[in-house]
Scaffold this motif. Structure first.
Motif, PDB file in Angstrom:
ATOM      1  N   CYS A  63      70.375  44.744  95.550  1.00  0.00           N
ATOM      2  CA  CYS A  63      69.879  44.679  94.171  1.00  0.00           C
ATOM      3  C   CYS A  63      69.667  43.245  93.683  1.00  0.00           C
ATOM      4  CB  CYS A  63      70.812  45.423  93.221  1.00  0.00           C
ATOM      5  SG  CYS A  63      72.458  44.699  93.087  1.00  0.00           S
ATOM      6  N   ASP A  64      70.218  42.251  94.397  1.00  0.00           N
ATOM      7  CA  ASP A  64      70.101  40.857  93.975  1.00  0.00           C
ATOM      8  C   ASP A  64      69.016  40.076  94.721  1.00  0.00           C
ATOM      9  OD1 ASP A  64      72.156  40.862  92.016  1.00  0.00           O
ATOM     10  OD2 ASP A  64      73.638  40.876  93.628  1.00  0.00           O
ATOM     11  N   ILE A  65      68.288  40.712  95.611  1.00  0.00           N
ATOM     12  CA  ILE A  65      67.272  40.004  96.395  1.00  0.00           C
ATOM     13  C   ILE A  65      66.236  39.331  95.498  1.00  0.00           C
ATOM     14  CG2 ILE A  65      65.309  40.331  97.953  1.00  0.00           C
ATOM     15  CD1 ILE A  65      67.040  42.213  99.568  1.00  0.00           C
ATOM     16  N   ASP A  66      65.725  40.050  94.511  1.00  0.00           N
ATOM     17  CA  ASP A  66      64.696  39.465  93.646  1.00  0.00           C
ATOM     18  C   ASP A  66      65.202  38.248  92.885  1.00  0.00           C
ATOM     19  OD1 ASP A  66      62.710  41.212  94.425  1.00  0.00           O
ATOM     20  OD2 ASP A  66      63.158  42.659  92.825  1.00  0.00           O
ATOM     21  N   ARG A  67      66.483  38.190  92.588  1.00  0.00           N
ATOM     22  CA  ARG A  67      67.054  37.068  91.840  1.00  0.00           C
ATOM     23  C   ARG A  67      67.226  35.829  92.701  1.00  0.00           C
ATOM     24  NH1 ARG A  67      71.972  37.936  88.652  1.00  0.00           N
ATOM     25  NH2 ARG A  67      70.968  36.388  87.396  1.00  0.00           N
TER      26      ARG A  67
ATOM     27  N   TRP B 218      75.381  32.475  89.968  1.00  0.00           N
ATOM     28  CA  TRP B 218      74.010  32.870  89.672  1.00  0.00           C
ATOM     29  C   TRP B 218      73.890  34.399  89.664  1.00  0.00           C
ATOM     30  CZ3 TRP B 218      70.074  30.806  87.452  1.00  0.00           C
ATOM     31  CH2 TRP B 218      68.796  31.313  87.629  1.00  0.00           C
ATOM     32  N   ILE B 219      74.544  35.035  90.617  1.00  0.00           N
ATOM     33  CA  ILE B 219      74.482  36.492  90.717  1.00  0.00           C
ATOM     34  C   ILE B 219      75.222  37.161  89.562  1.00  0.00           C
ATOM     35  CG2 ILE B 219      75.360  38.458  92.045  1.00  0.00           C
ATOM     36  CD1 ILE B 219      74.573  36.947  94.566  1.00  0.00           C
ATOM     37  N   LEU B 220      76.435  36.717  89.294  1.00  0.00           N
ATOM     38  CA  LEU B 220      77.275  37.432  88.339  1.00  0.00           C
ATOM     39  C   LEU B 220      77.014  37.065  86.888  1.00  0.00           C
ATOM     40  CD1 LEU B 220      79.325  39.631  88.907  1.00  0.00           C
ATOM     41  CD2 LEU B 220      81.121  37.951  88.680  1.00  0.00           C
ATOM     42  N   ILE B 221      76.735  35.783  86.608  1.00  0.00           N
ATOM     43  CA  ILE B 221      76.615  35.369  85.199  1.00  0.00           C
ATOM     44  C   ILE B 221      75.414  34.472  84.938  1.00  0.00           C
ATOM     45  CG2 ILE B 221      79.057  35.646  84.628  1.00  0.00           C
ATOM     46  CD1 ILE B 221      79.409  32.651  85.177  1.00  0.00           C
ATOM     47  N   ASP B 222      74.385  34.562  85.782  1.00  0.00           N
ATOM     48  CA  ASP B 222      73.169  33.757  85.634  1.00  0.00           C
ATOM     49  C   ASP B 222      73.446  32.262  85.593  1.00  0.00           C
ATOM     50  OD1 ASP B 222      71.400  35.914  85.615  1.00  0.00           O
ATOM     51  OD2 ASP B 222      71.716  36.249  83.480  1.00  0.00           O
TER      52      ASP B 222
ATOM     53  N   ASN C 271      78.914  37.124  98.879  1.00  0.00           N
ATOM     54  CA  ASN C 271      78.544  37.101  97.471  1.00  0.00           C
ATOM     55  C   ASN C 271      78.067  38.456  96.978  1.00  0.00           C
ATOM     56  OD1 ASN C 271      78.716  34.141  96.456  1.00  0.00           O
ATOM     57  ND2 ASN C 271      77.928  34.045  98.535  1.00  0.00           N
ATOM     58  N   LYS C 272      78.650  39.520  97.534  1.00  0.00           N
ATOM     59  CA  LYS C 272      78.363  40.861  97.038  1.00  0.00           C
ATOM     60  C   LYS C 272      79.115  41.044  95.723  1.00  0.00           C
ATOM     61  CE  LYS C 272      79.714  43.357 100.417  1.00  0.00           C
ATOM     62  NZ  LYS C 272      79.943  44.381 101.420  1.00  0.00           N
ATOM     63  N   ARG C 273      78.530  41.790  94.818  1.00  0.00           N
ATOM     64  CA  ARG C 273      79.141  41.985  93.501  1.00  0.00           C
ATOM     65  C   ARG C 273      80.546  42.582  93.590  1.00  0.00           C
ATOM     66  NH1 ARG C 273      75.651  41.779  88.957  1.00  0.00           N
ATOM     67  NH2 ARG C 273      73.591  41.064  89.578  1.00  0.00           N
ATOM     68  N   SER C 274      80.763  43.431  94.573  1.00  0.00           N
ATOM     69  CA  SER C 274      82.084  44.048  94.735  1.00  0.00           C
ATOM     70  C   SER C 274      83.153  43.033  95.133  1.00  0.00           C
ATOM     71  CB  SER C 274      82.020  45.166  95.775  1.00  0.00           C
ATOM     72  OG  SER C 274      81.640  44.644  97.040  1.00  0.00           O
ATOM     73  N   ASN C 275      82.741  41.850  95.618  1.00  0.00           N
ATOM     74  CA  ASN C 275      83.680  40.812  96.025  1.00  0.00           C
ATOM     75  C   ASN C 275      83.853  39.722  94.967  1.00  0.00           C
ATOM     76  OD1 ASN C 275      85.406  39.527  97.990  1.00  0.00           O
ATOM     77  ND2 ASN C 275      83.781  38.043  98.298  1.00  0.00           N
ATOM     78  N   LEU C 276      83.072  39.775  93.907  1.00  0.00           N
ATOM     79  CA  LEU C 276      83.132  38.758  92.851  1.00  0.00           C
ATOM     80  C   LEU C 276      83.841  39.308  91.628  1.00  0.00           C
ATOM     81  CD1 LEU C 276      79.469  37.423  93.124  1.00  0.00           C
ATOM     82  CD2 LEU C 276      81.519  36.570  94.283  1.00  0.00           C
ATOM     83  N   ARG C 277      84.672  38.478  91.015  1.00  0.00           N
ATOM     84  CA  ARG C 277      85.383  38.919  89.815  1.00  0.00           C
ATOM     85  C   ARG C 277      85.590  37.728  88.883  1.00  0.00           C
ATOM     86  NH1 ARG C 277      91.096  39.994  92.980  1.00  0.00           N
ATOM     87  NH2 ARG C 277      91.259  37.898  93.812  1.00  0.00           N
ATOM     88  N   GLN C 278      85.525  38.005  87.602  1.00  0.00           N
ATOM     89  CA  GLN C 278      85.773  36.972  86.605  1.00  0.00           C
ATOM     90  C   GLN C 278      87.282  36.855  86.423  1.00  0.00           C
ATOM     91  OE1 GLN C 278      83.293  37.501  83.241  1.00  0.00           O
ATOM     92  NE2 GLN C 278      84.012  35.665  82.220  1.00  0.00           N
ATOM     93  N   CYS C 279      87.770  35.625  86.301  1.00  0.00           N
ATOM     94  CA  CYS C 279      89.209  35.417  86.195  1.00  0.00           C
ATOM     95  C   CYS C 279      89.496  34.118  85.452  1.00  0.00           C
ATOM     96  CB  CYS C 279      89.839  35.376  87.582  1.00  0.00           C
ATOM     97  SG  CYS C 279      89.241  34.031  88.620  1.00  0.00           S
TER      98      CYS C 279
END
Length: 182
Positions: free
Chosen positions: A40-44, A74-78, A96-104
């Motif tokens: 889903c992030d390819i276009d970005r 870039w992926i998670l928060i532009d 850098n898959k969304r499932s591996n990224l978390r805000q902390c």
């Protein structure tokens, strides 16, 4: 699948039904490896030439951007630097898959660290004291917690790992990681 990038053609490899690998290049097209992203992030990310920065993060400079940005931000928060810290849950800066990224928070991110280069015991939170015993200790909220002293390193490592899991929860980085059952 070839997608046009700024200076070269970017070859995306689809490794599973829901993820892709993007190439990482340096100066003169030197190949550094691959970063994993969600489909889903390819276009970005397709129009950016991505590389690895000195800290090991995937970085690039998107068009109309004044400076470079790390891929996970870039992926998670532009790329918004005011949002806070983004952590790679598995510690792999190329995942850098969304499932591996978390805000902390910064403190939570510091708990999820690897072994320091200057570590002499080979284990986080464990050191040899002047009496020849193994000391286990951990930090929580900027305070040192002394877990105990042990006659063998295995007991000290086990004590640190138990305390890390109890005190740091999902951000714990124990010495001996449990294998996840799928």
């Amino acid at each position: 699948m070839r997608i046009k990038s700024r200076k070269f053609y970017c070859r995306l490899n689809f490794v599973a039904a829901n993820e892709a690998k993007i190439p990482l290049h340096g100066r003169s097209g030197v190949f550094y490896g691959w970063a994993i992203i969600d489909l889903c992030d390819i276009d970005r990310v397709k129009d950016v030439a991505w590389t690895i920065d000195p800290r090991g993060y995937v970085a690039g400079r998107p068009s109309k951007s004044k400076s470079s940005v790390t891929l996970h931000r870039w992926i998670l928060i532009d790329g918004n630097s005011e949002v806070g810290t983004i952590d790679h849950a598995d510690g792999n800066k190329l995942n850098n898959k969304r499932s591996n990224l978390r805000q902390c928070s910064q403190a939570e991110n510091a708990r999820n660290t690897k072994l320091a280069k200057n570590n002499s015991s080979g284990f986080k939170g464990v050191s040899l004291d002047v009496n020849g015993k193994w000391r286990a200790r951990i930090w929580k909220d900027r305070k040192e917690i002394r877990i105990g002293t042990f006659s063998n390193i295995e007991d000290a490592v086990a004590a640190y790992d138990k305390a890390a899991l109890e005190l740091h929860g999902e951000f714990a980085s124990p010495n001996i990681r449990e294998k996840k059952v799928v």
